[in-house]
Write an enzyme that holds these catalytic residues in place. Sequence first.
Site, PDB file in Angstrom:
ATOM      1  N   CYS A  72       0.855  -1.186   0.000  1.00 21.09           N
ATOM      2  CA  CYS A  72       0.000   0.000   0.000  1.00 21.09           C
ATOM      3  C   CYS A  72       0.891   1.235   0.000  1.00 21.09           C
ATOM      4  O   CYS A  72       1.715   1.410   0.908  1.00 21.09           O
ATOM      5  CB  CYS A  72      -0.865  -0.033   1.262  1.00 21.09           C
ATOM      6  SG  CYS A  72      -1.898   1.409   1.493  1.00 21.09           S
ATOM      7  N   CYS A 180      -1.348   3.525  -6.488  1.00 28.08           N
ATOM      8  CA  CYS A 180      -2.136   2.904  -5.421  1.00 28.08           C
ATOM      9  C   CYS A 180      -2.396   1.475  -5.880  1.00 28.08           C
ATOM     10  O   CYS A 180      -2.743   1.258  -7.057  1.00 28.08           O
ATOM     11  CB  CYS A 180      -3.449   3.668  -5.237  1.00 28.08           C
ATOM     12  SG  CYS A 180      -4.707   2.759  -4.305  1.00 28.08           S
TER      13      CYS A 180
HETATM   14  N1  DGL Z   1      -4.086   0.479  -1.798  1.00 31.87           N
HETATM   15  C1  DGL Z   1      -3.626   1.632  -1.135  1.00 31.87           C
HETATM   16  C2  DGL Z   1      -2.456   2.318  -1.788  1.00 31.87           C
HETATM   17  O1  DGL Z   1      -1.666   1.674  -2.442  1.00 31.87           O
HETATM   18  C3  DGL Z   1      -4.548   2.553  -0.420  1.00 31.87           C
HETATM   19  C4  DGL Z   1      -5.954   2.657  -0.809  1.00 31.87           C
HETATM   20  C5  DGL Z   1      -6.780   3.366   0.235  1.00 31.87           C
HETATM   21  O2  DGL Z   1      -7.131   2.681   1.189  1.00 31.87           O
HETATM   22  O3  DGL Z   1      -7.054   4.553   0.082  1.00 31.87           O
HETATM   23  O4  DGL Z   1      -2.270   3.494  -1.659  1.00 31.87           O
END
Ligand code: DGL
Length: 249
Positions: A72, A180
């Site tokens: 993430c 993301c």
């Molecule tokens: N999947 C996450 C990222 O790579 C975050 C998504 C979220 O929860 O806003 O930033």
Amino acid sequence: MGRPIGIFDSGVGGVSVLREAMALLPNERFLFFGDNAHAPYGAKAPEEIRACVRAVVDELLSRDVKALVIACNTATAAAAKDLRAALSLPVIGMEPALKPAHALLHGGQILVLATPATLHMEKFRLLMERYGEGAVPVEGRGLVECVEAGHLDDACAASALQSVLAPHLSRPTDAIVLGCTHYVFLRRALSRLVPGVPLVDGNAGTARQLRRVLEAQGLLETAGPGSCELHTTGDPARFLPLMERLLRA
Ligand code: DGL
């Protein structure tokens, strides 16, 4: 049986990293945690994100993981530094893949799609300082919700992408960074909207970095069957089947 690798995200987006890591490290055991009950992280304040991350990391540590992958970008920007200072095990994080995208710059723009939290944190400011020529940060509002609801390549996904990107598409675009891990699952819908524009994500680089670190620390598993276990802090009946589906997507 060797110790597992803990890998987590705010939700199902991290499955895109898990998929890549499993392909590169076929003998490893992976424990994946999606903090679906608290997604999206990208709309939260850094301190709130850190509190969520601490809870997930405590869960993983209680299962004796040998390394942590923060699948993430948002959680990495908010919490990786603190985790590395506090823990003695390897912590692999992520950042929007602006560095490889920068190499594609050809007089147009590079759109950096990421969560509002990622784009407003210090880590991203530093990345922009180094590789920000031609780069335009774009908040991917609504996109994480879309993927969490399983809309990957339908009218819902198309309209969410359209409203995020439309204001930027009048200029020539050399590349779009998927900053993301959720957005990786929107690749097909995105290619339809911007045919021919390279879509760059950091997943393969993260998997390679994980392998490098495990190798360097003598933690790499090179024999035996690999596996993965999926967990969610949200409704298992809703999110576990979605994770299984995304693992094969
Ligand atoms: N999947 C996450 C990222 O790579 C975050 C998504 C979220 O929860 O806003 O930033």
